[in-house]
Design a protein around this motif. Structure first.
Motif, PDB file in Angstrom:
ATOM      1  N   ARG A 216       0.915  -1.099  -0.021  1.00  0.00           N
ATOM      2  CA  ARG A 216       0.116   0.417   0.200  1.00  0.00           C
ATOM      3  C   ARG A 216       1.017   1.271  -0.510  1.00  0.00           C
ATOM      4  O   ARG A 216       2.381   1.134   0.374  1.00  0.00           O
ATOM      5  CB  ARG A 216      -0.834  -0.017   1.093  1.00  0.00           C
ATOM      6  CG  ARG A 216      -1.835  -1.142   1.381  1.00  0.00           C
ATOM      7  CD  ARG A 216      -2.695  -1.306   0.393  1.00  0.00           C
ATOM      8  NE  ARG A 216      -3.468  -0.207   0.373  1.00  0.00           N
ATOM      9  CZ  ARG A 216      -4.582  -0.026  -1.032  1.00  0.00           C
ATOM     10  NH1 ARG A 216      -3.631  -0.739  -2.377  1.00  0.00           N
ATOM     11  NH2 ARG A 216      -4.963   0.922  -1.244  1.00  0.00           N
ATOM     12  N   PRO A 217       0.035   2.040  -0.474  1.00  0.00           N
ATOM     13  CA  PRO A 217       0.882   3.663  -0.315  1.00  0.00           C
ATOM     14  C   PRO A 217       0.793   4.160   0.742  1.00  0.00           C
ATOM     15  O   PRO A 217       0.474   3.764   2.373  1.00  0.00           O
ATOM     16  CB  PRO A 217       0.469   5.076  -1.469  1.00  0.00           C
ATOM     17  CG  PRO A 217      -1.024   3.810  -1.733  1.00  0.00           C
ATOM     18  CD  PRO A 217      -1.023   2.495  -1.385  1.00  0.00           C
ATOM     19  N   ALA A 218       2.283   4.443   1.064  1.00  0.00           N
ATOM     20  CA  ALA A 218       2.551   5.501   2.453  1.00  0.00           C
ATOM     21  C   ALA A 218       1.892   6.238   2.875  1.00  0.00           C
ATOM     22  O   ALA A 218       1.046   7.241   2.138  1.00  0.00           O
ATOM     23  CB  ALA A 218       4.008   6.371   1.760  1.00  0.00           C
ATOM     24  N   VAL A 219       1.930   6.450   4.615  1.00  0.00           N
ATOM     25  CA  VAL A 219       0.873   6.986   5.120  1.00  0.00           C
ATOM     26  C   VAL A 219       0.963   8.639   4.687  1.00  0.00           C
ATOM     27  O   VAL A 219       2.780   8.587   4.678  1.00  0.00           O
ATOM     28  CB  VAL A 219       0.677   6.972   6.458  1.00  0.00           C
ATOM     29  CG1 VAL A 219      -0.547   7.954   7.057  1.00  0.00           C
ATOM     30  CG2 VAL A 219      -0.005   5.567   6.243  1.00  0.00           C
ATOM     31  N   LYS A 220       0.177   9.250   4.403  1.00  0.00           N
ATOM     32  CA  LYS A 220       0.963  10.610   3.575  1.00  0.00           C
ATOM     33  C   LYS A 220       0.527  11.321   5.297  1.00  0.00           C
ATOM     34  O   LYS A 220       2.088  12.709   5.374  1.00  0.00           O
ATOM     35  CB  LYS A 220       0.004  11.982   2.908  1.00  0.00           C
ATOM     36  CG  LYS A 220       0.011  10.508   1.911  1.00  0.00           C
ATOM     37  CD  LYS A 220       1.333  11.452   1.136  1.00  0.00           C
ATOM     38  CE  LYS A 220       1.270  10.648  -0.852  1.00  0.00           C
ATOM     39  NZ  LYS A 220       1.584   9.406  -0.725  1.00  0.00           N
TER      40      LYS A 220
ATOM     41  N   ARG B  15       5.940  -4.267   4.288  1.00  0.00           N
ATOM     42  CA  ARG B  15       6.984  -3.865   5.681  1.00  0.00           C
ATOM     43  C   ARG B  15       7.071  -4.024   7.322  1.00  0.00           C
ATOM     44  O   ARG B  15       6.539  -4.495   7.373  1.00  0.00           O
ATOM     45  CB  ARG B  15       6.314  -2.494   5.534  1.00  0.00           C
ATOM     46  CG  ARG B  15       5.695  -1.579   4.593  1.00  0.00           C
ATOM     47  CD  ARG B  15       5.143  -0.393   5.205  1.00  0.00           C
ATOM     48  NE  ARG B  15       4.608   0.702   3.990  1.00  0.00           N
ATOM     49  CZ  ARG B  15       4.113   0.911   2.977  1.00  0.00           C
ATOM     50  NH1 ARG B  15       3.096  -0.213   2.721  1.00  0.00           N
ATOM     51  NH2 ARG B  15       4.286   1.880   1.924  1.00  0.00           N
ATOM     52  N   LEU B  51       5.946   3.306   7.945  1.00  0.00           N
ATOM     53  CA  LEU B  51       4.286   3.160   7.090  1.00  0.00           C
ATOM     54  C   LEU B  51       4.474   4.697   6.459  1.00  0.00           C
ATOM     55  O   LEU B  51       3.281   4.849   5.632  1.00  0.00           O
ATOM     56  CB  LEU B  51       3.223   3.203   8.080  1.00  0.00           C
ATOM     57  CG  LEU B  51       2.943   1.669   9.298  1.00  0.00           C
ATOM     58  CD1 LEU B  51       2.529   2.056  10.242  1.00  0.00           C
ATOM     59  CD2 LEU B  51       2.241   1.528   8.192  1.00  0.00           C
ATOM     60  N   THR B  53       6.608   5.434   4.816  1.00  0.00           N
ATOM     61  CA  THR B  53       8.145   5.416   3.489  1.00  0.00           C
ATOM     62  C   THR B  53       7.476   4.630   1.935  1.00  0.00           C
ATOM     63  O   THR B  53       6.557   3.292   2.925  1.00  0.00           O
ATOM     64  CB  THR B  53       9.149   4.383   3.880  1.00  0.00           C
ATOM     65  OG1 THR B  53       9.804   4.987   4.469  1.00  0.00           O
ATOM     66  CG2 THR B  53       9.810   4.234   2.429  1.00  0.00           C
ATOM     67  N   ASP B  54       7.161   5.127   1.140  1.00  0.00           N
ATOM     68  CA  ASP B  54       6.711   4.097  -0.244  1.00  0.00           C
ATOM     69  C   ASP B  54       7.869   2.578  -0.017  1.00  0.00           C
ATOM     70  O   ASP B  54       9.111   3.195  -0.216  1.00  0.00           O
ATOM     71  CB  ASP B  54       6.601   5.592  -0.841  1.00  0.00           C
ATOM     72  CG  ASP B  54       5.077   5.587  -1.115  1.00  0.00           C
ATOM     73  OD1 ASP B  54       4.387   4.792  -1.102  1.00  0.00           O
ATOM     74  OD2 ASP B  54       4.662   6.708  -1.312  1.00  0.00           O
TER      75      ASP B  54
END
Lengths: 346, 64
Positions: A216-220, B15, B51, B53-54
């Motif tokens: 999943r994409p990173a938490v912004k 992750r 969390l 980090t892409d």
């Protein structure tokens, strides 16, 4: 006397029509229809297809109880010794229907069933444990190999023989006791030597295959994110109110964190039977870091710690159960608009 | 967050934060309570960092 076989097919293979006829109501015809002709030939007179059940794929999906009952009745009425279903190739609804009626007939009529599908048909995952599913190609072009394979497996089951790898069914994950001429140590060393030499070898204990999920994409924006805690380390309220088993867990628990800033020995414990419980029972934060996340919540590093935590015991837990727990917990967290999860494991 | 990283990799976690030990992944009973909590906080901060980090594939966040 030839064995008696009932054959289940969908509206398409019965020649009734495609998607526009998928609501076709279940009907039973005497004798062979569609692919039944080739199957009957492949059964070489040792078994006879006495009746064919035809059912639209949508009808089967939407009236499952009625369809199962009708297939049961037909098998009894025609005194079937075995049910054939499909082949369904990669048709999802058809494969699921074949699996459903085959599994139902095995349980409720007490006769074996054989179906056939492409390995990625969704019916495979649901029913492979209960059924012999012959592996086929992904489309009806695979009919030529599917038919003799289904017939061969059907005849083996009818004669009470134990099917083997050569029958080409999709692995069911069932272990069968067998005798070898050499002991385990010797076989293991032989296998190791082959491995070292780079020669091919076959394991006696294949590992389960796990799903891969796209990251999943990173938490912004962590400062406004709701973070949930989930653990396979068995952290539960004292007394283990949901009776989560110490090994081979059949369930998971959902517990409120409301008013809890720190997990304490008088109110929390682990239910896990696969590691020394001493440290987790003294202070369950060592497995489920509630105290630290409350601090980070107060300091505004995270938006909020989700009000519920989820726990099961990851100790010999079946992949099937773990998958179900994961899907259910995931759905609940999604519904609660949780942005991210910290999953701790012992 | 788990101690046996090869298991986390084999089951497909994306992750991964290596932790202290199996019976106390987020603690260390030999430390005094304040130091133990600091250790736990450090590990949780690493998880929050992961969390945020892409990643494009399974990633073990083993650095400090």
């Amino acid at each position: 006397m030839a064995y008696r076989v009932v054959h289940y097919i969908n509206q398409f293979f019965a020649g009734i029509g495609g998607e526009d006829k998928a609501d076709h109501e279940l009907e039973v015809r005497e004798g062979v229809v569609g692919p039944g002709l080739a199957l009957a030939n492949a059964l070489k007179g040792e078994a006879e297809i006495v009746a064919t059940i035809i059912c639209g794929d949508n009808f089967a999906a939407m009236h499952s109880e009625q369809v199962c009952a009708a297939v049961e009745n037909a098998c009894k009425q025609y005194q079937a010794d075995l049910l054939l279903a499909g082949p369904a190739f990669n048709a999802g609804r058809y494969g699921t229907a074949c699996g459903m009626v085959s599994s139902f007939v095995q349980k409720n009529v007490g006769i074996p069933a054989v179906t056939a599908m492409y390995k990625e048909n969704p019916g495979v995952d649901i029913y492979k444990k209960d059924l012999y599913i012959v592996e086929t190609g992904d489309s009806a072009r695979g009919m030529g190999t599917a038919v003799p394979a289904m017939a061969k497996l059907a005849l083996a089951l009818l004669k009470g023989e134990q099917p083997s790898k050569e029958h080409g069914y999709i692995e069911r994950g069932v272990r069968v006791n067998t005798f070898y001429d050499t002991c385990g140590a010797e076989r293991a060393v032989t296998m190791l030597l082959k491995k070292i030499k780079g020669e091919p070898f076959t394991t006696e204990y294949p590992m389960p295959v796990f799903d891969r999920v796209e990251p999943r994409p990173a938490v912004k924006d962590m400062k406004s994110a709701t973070i949930a805690l989930v653990t396979s380390g068995g952290i539960v309220p004292k007394g283990n109110p949901d009776h989560i088993a110490a090994s081979s867990a059949q369930n998971y628990g959902e517990y409120s964190l409301s008013g809890i800033n720190d997990l304490t020995a008088d109110k929390h414990q682990t239910a896990h039977g696969g590691y020394d419980q001493t440290y987790a029972n003294q202070d369950a934060d060592r497995v489920l870091p509630v105290d630290v996340l409350r601090d980070l919540e107060k300091e505004g590093v995270i938006g909020k710690l989700h009000e519920m935590w989820y726990a099961t015991v990851g100790n010999g837990t079946s992949v099937a159960n773990a998958r179900r727990f994961g899907q259910e917990i995931g759905q609940k967290l999604k519904d609660a608009q949780v942005q991210a999860v910290i999953l701790t494991s012992t | 967050m788990a101690t046996i990283v090869p298991i986390s990799l084999s089951v497909g976690a994306n992750r991964i934060i290596p932790t202290v030990s199996i019976p106390h992944p987020l603690g260390n009973p030999t430390l005094d309570p304040a130091a133990e909590k600091q250790l736990r906080r450090h590990l949780v901060e690493k998880a929050l960092n992961a969390l945020q980090t892409d990643v494009t594939e399974q990633t073990v966040f083993s650095g400090e």
